[in-house]
Design an enzyme around this catalytic site. Structure first.
Site, mmCIF file in Angstrom:
data_model
loop_
_atom_site.group_PDB
_atom_site.id
_atom_site.type_symbol
_atom_site.label_atom_id
_atom_site.label_comp_id
_atom_site.label_asym_id
_atom_site.label_seq_id
_atom_site.Cartn_x
_atom_site.Cartn_y
_atom_site.Cartn_z
ATOM 1 C CB ALA A 68 30.399 5.113 42.384
ATOM 2 N N GLY A 107 34.779 9.297 42.287
ATOM 3 C CA GLY A 107 35.264 9.016 43.635
ATOM 4 C C GLY A 107 36.732 8.668 43.673
ATOM 5 C CD GLU A 110 34.329 12.981 45.050
ATOM 6 O OE1 GLU A 110 33.633 13.960 45.367
ATOM 7 O OE2 GLU A 110 33.867 11.829 44.898
ATOM 8 C CD GLU A 130 31.592 12.661 40.251
ATOM 9 O OE1 GLU A 130 32.229 11.993 41.077
ATOM 10 O OE2 GLU A 130 32.139 13.506 39.510
#
Length: 655
Positions: A68, A107, A110, A130
């Site tokens: 992020a 992310g 992901e 995370e």
């Protein structure tokens, strides 16, 4: 076909019918709002352009996507949200592959999991870290990863937040191939042969079957390592949910949990630690100062500390010249260093080629004149002012004029050591924590006359050693031991006031410390602090409160675990309450006429936190520490303060 641009950070080019989309958001290709919007626009283009048969996503430079955008932390979300981008990729009608050219974290992984195929460069690192920020993956990581690699393996990866190498990712099934120079070509070829009617959409896969025992073991391991932190346990729950809930339900629960954790005090504390580490080691006014070149490091003393420093430096790629008092001791030092390398080899942290490379860069000798080749010399000898001062005077005439001299003292005044040399400006403190090849913290002590480029060089060296450098001014014990001394003193005051060692330890362990103070004292050994107290006795203020109980333990031969008795007894190596210690404490109270009072666990923690923050505020006011966050990092990384509490200064509201 000429290059296309879909946003400031997203470009693309058509290669043999495949649209290669590149994320370029330096320095780590973070998933900013511009990146997310650009990806959506690229998908729109690919959807409507008949010349595009499929897509390959990759990153510019040496990173795929680092996660992020930290600039968006704490701000209102900006559309398109990452889960929407990822859902669009996964359900896209044309094949999409990820060419993972470097780190794919958070992310970034992901996004890759949503692609229909994944290829990675050999140097790639993949992970969902995370939990280290007190949150869980919020864009499908807990639901898609277990569908690829199984529940137990996904628990291990997600609940620990660890990074996975490309080779391990291939073995687990996270990626479909590992490619060197042909990474992009392999990904393009994979997309070209993909059957658009039967694309492997990760979220639609069934979770692989595995034994209940394997899942339960992974769960238990994760819970043990979490030490009370909430995010790892929530990650486990969400991963296990993937086996029983449809994707849409799992994603909704993951997002709800992510938002709840994101707004928690634990996440705020861990974000504080994250940003504190980014600020650590920065010294105002030195931004334009260049470090000196360091290739060869001399280390005087190859005992426990010196051998650990040597291994750290070998791991950092340096040539090492260790020096000892005699050839026999030098040979033992060399064996000790190689023994640490062999342990790393046995544990898998090092391969055979890496071990041989390190051994080839290692020399241990009794000839101090060889230090004339060193760019920096670090002393790791007995912590005695006379010993260290005389050593530096000898080094002064051996090493080159441009070589740096570093002292590893824990409590001694490095300004006194520097003043005994002809060039005090080249002296700096490097306070390593034991074991030096494992402990990440390194206090870099800026002495009164340390030259700016010497300090900058020390900081650059620390980072290459993989250390977390914290700059400290000169005071007894620097930052860490100053605060630890205040912590120790207050714990001893509470003993006199009515608390027991086991009550104090239990309160601190419940708060999140791996061990309470008295258990730590026993593990470290009581005799070193006793010797220091005896040295200070002549100059101690008679009006200052002084607790005699630790002295009486030592006088009775109770030096901690090594002697089987300290603040506790250790029959069969197990820590147990000793009635003899209770009697000593009660006798000391009676001598001072102290009526013991009862303490709650909350009162114990509050009193010890106040002692730490009061000392921290004093260090800040004196300029010994530059930032409150530096103090937090020292206590977390050197003294076991729980990271999910943010450090003593954060916990006290110094944010």
């Amino acid at each position: 076909m000429s290059a296309l641009r879909f946003s400031d950070t997203i470009s693309a080019a058509l290669a043999d019918g495949i649209l290669v989309v590149t994320i370029d958001n330096a320095p780590v290709n973070a998933l900013s709002a511009d990146v997310r919007a650009g990806l959506m626009t690229a998908l729109d283009h690919a959807e409507t352009d008949g010349a595009v048969a499929g897509i390959v996503l990759t990153g510019a430079g040496s990173t795929f996507v680092g996660g992020a955008d930290i600039k968006e932390f704490g701000k209102p979300p900006v559309e398109p949200l990452l889960p929407d981008v990822i859902s669009r990729i996964e359900t896209f009608a044309k094949p999409v592959a990820a060419a993972i050219n470097g780190a794919a974290l958070g992310g970034g992984l992901e996004v890759a999991l949503a692609c229909h195929r994944r290829h990675a460069a050999p140097s790639s690192k993949l992970g969902l870290p995370e939990v280290k920020l007190g949150i869980v993956p919020g864009a499908g990581g807990t639901q898609r990863l277990p569908r690829l690699i199984g529940i137990a393996a996904a628990i291990d990866v997600i609940a620990s937040g660890r990074m996975v190498s490309a080779a391990e990712a291939l073995k687990l099934g996270i990626v479909d191939g590992v490619s060197g120079d042909a990474l992009l070509a392999d990904a393009i070829a994979d997309v070209k042969v993909a059957n658009a009617s039967s694309l492997r959409r990760t979220g639609h896969l069934s979770v692989p079957s595995e034994t209940t025992e394997a899942v339960d073991k992974a769960t238990a391991d994760a819970s043990r390592k979490a030490r009370g932190q909430r995010a790892p346990s929530e990650a486990v729950r969400l991963v296990r949910l993937a086996a029983t809930a449809p994707l849409v339900e799992g994603l909704a629960e993951e997002r709800r949990t992510f938002v709840e954790l994101r707004d928690s005090e634990e996440a705020a504390a861990l974000r504080h630690v994250f940003f504190a580490e980014r600020a650590a080691g920065k010294v105002e006014g030195l931004e334009a100062v260049a470090p000196r070149k360091i290739e060869t490091i001399g280390i005087v003393g190859t005992g426990l500390m010196g051998s650990g420093i040597a291994v750290s430096a070998l791991n950092g790629g340096y040539r090492i010249i260790g020096v000892e008092q005699s050839p026999e001791v030098a040979e033992k030092g060399r064996e000790r260093i190689i023994g640490l390398l062999d342990k790393a080899l046995q544990s898998g942290r090092l391969d055979a080629a890496g071990r041989e490379d390190r051994v080839g860069r290692l020399t241990v000798t009794a000839d101090m004149q060889q230090l004339s080749q060193a760019d920096i010399v670090i002393e790791a000898v007995f912590d005695d002012l006379t010993v260290k001062t005389e050593l530096f005077q000898r080094l002064d005439v051996i090493v080159r004029g441009d070589a740096i001299l570093a002292t590893n003292t824990s409590y001694l005044d490095p300004d006194v050591i520097a003043a005994a040399t002809a060039r005090p400006e080249r002296v700096v403190g490097l306070h390593f924590f034991s074991p030096a090849h494992i402990m990440r913290l390194l206090e870099v002590v800026n002495c009164k006359q340390t030259a700016p480029d010497v300090l900058v060089t020390a900081l650059a060296l620390a980072k290459r050693l993989g250390k977390l450098p914290i700059v400290s001014g000169v005071t007894e014990g620097f930052i860490g031991n100053s605060i630890f001394s205040a912590y120790r003193r207050e714990a001893e005051y509470m003993l006199e006031d009515g608390a027991s060692p086991q009550e104090i330890d239990a309160a601190l362990e419940a708060y999140g410390f791996p061990m309470g103070p008295f258990a730590v004292f026993d593990m470290a050994g009581l005799e070193i602090a006793w010797a220091r107290r005896k040295r200070q006795a002549a100059t101690r203020d008679p009006a200052e409160r002084y607790v005699v109980i630790p002295d009486r333990l030592c006088e009775a031969g109770r030096f901690g675990q090594k002697t089987g008795r300290g603040w506790y007894a250790y029959p069969d190596g197990k820590r147990t309450v000793d009635p003899d210690v209770t009697a000593m404490i009660e006798a000391a109270r009676a001598e001072k006429g102290i009526a013991p009072k009862q303490f709650t666990a909350e009162e114990i923690v509050a009193r010890l936190l106040k002692a730490m923050t009061d000392e921290g505020n004093s260090l800040l006011s004196q300029g010994i520490a530059a930032r409150a966050s530096d103090i937090d990092l020292v206590m977390i990384n050197g003294y076991g303060f729980p990271s999910n509490k943010g450090g003593p200064m954060f916990a006290a509201g110094r944010r």
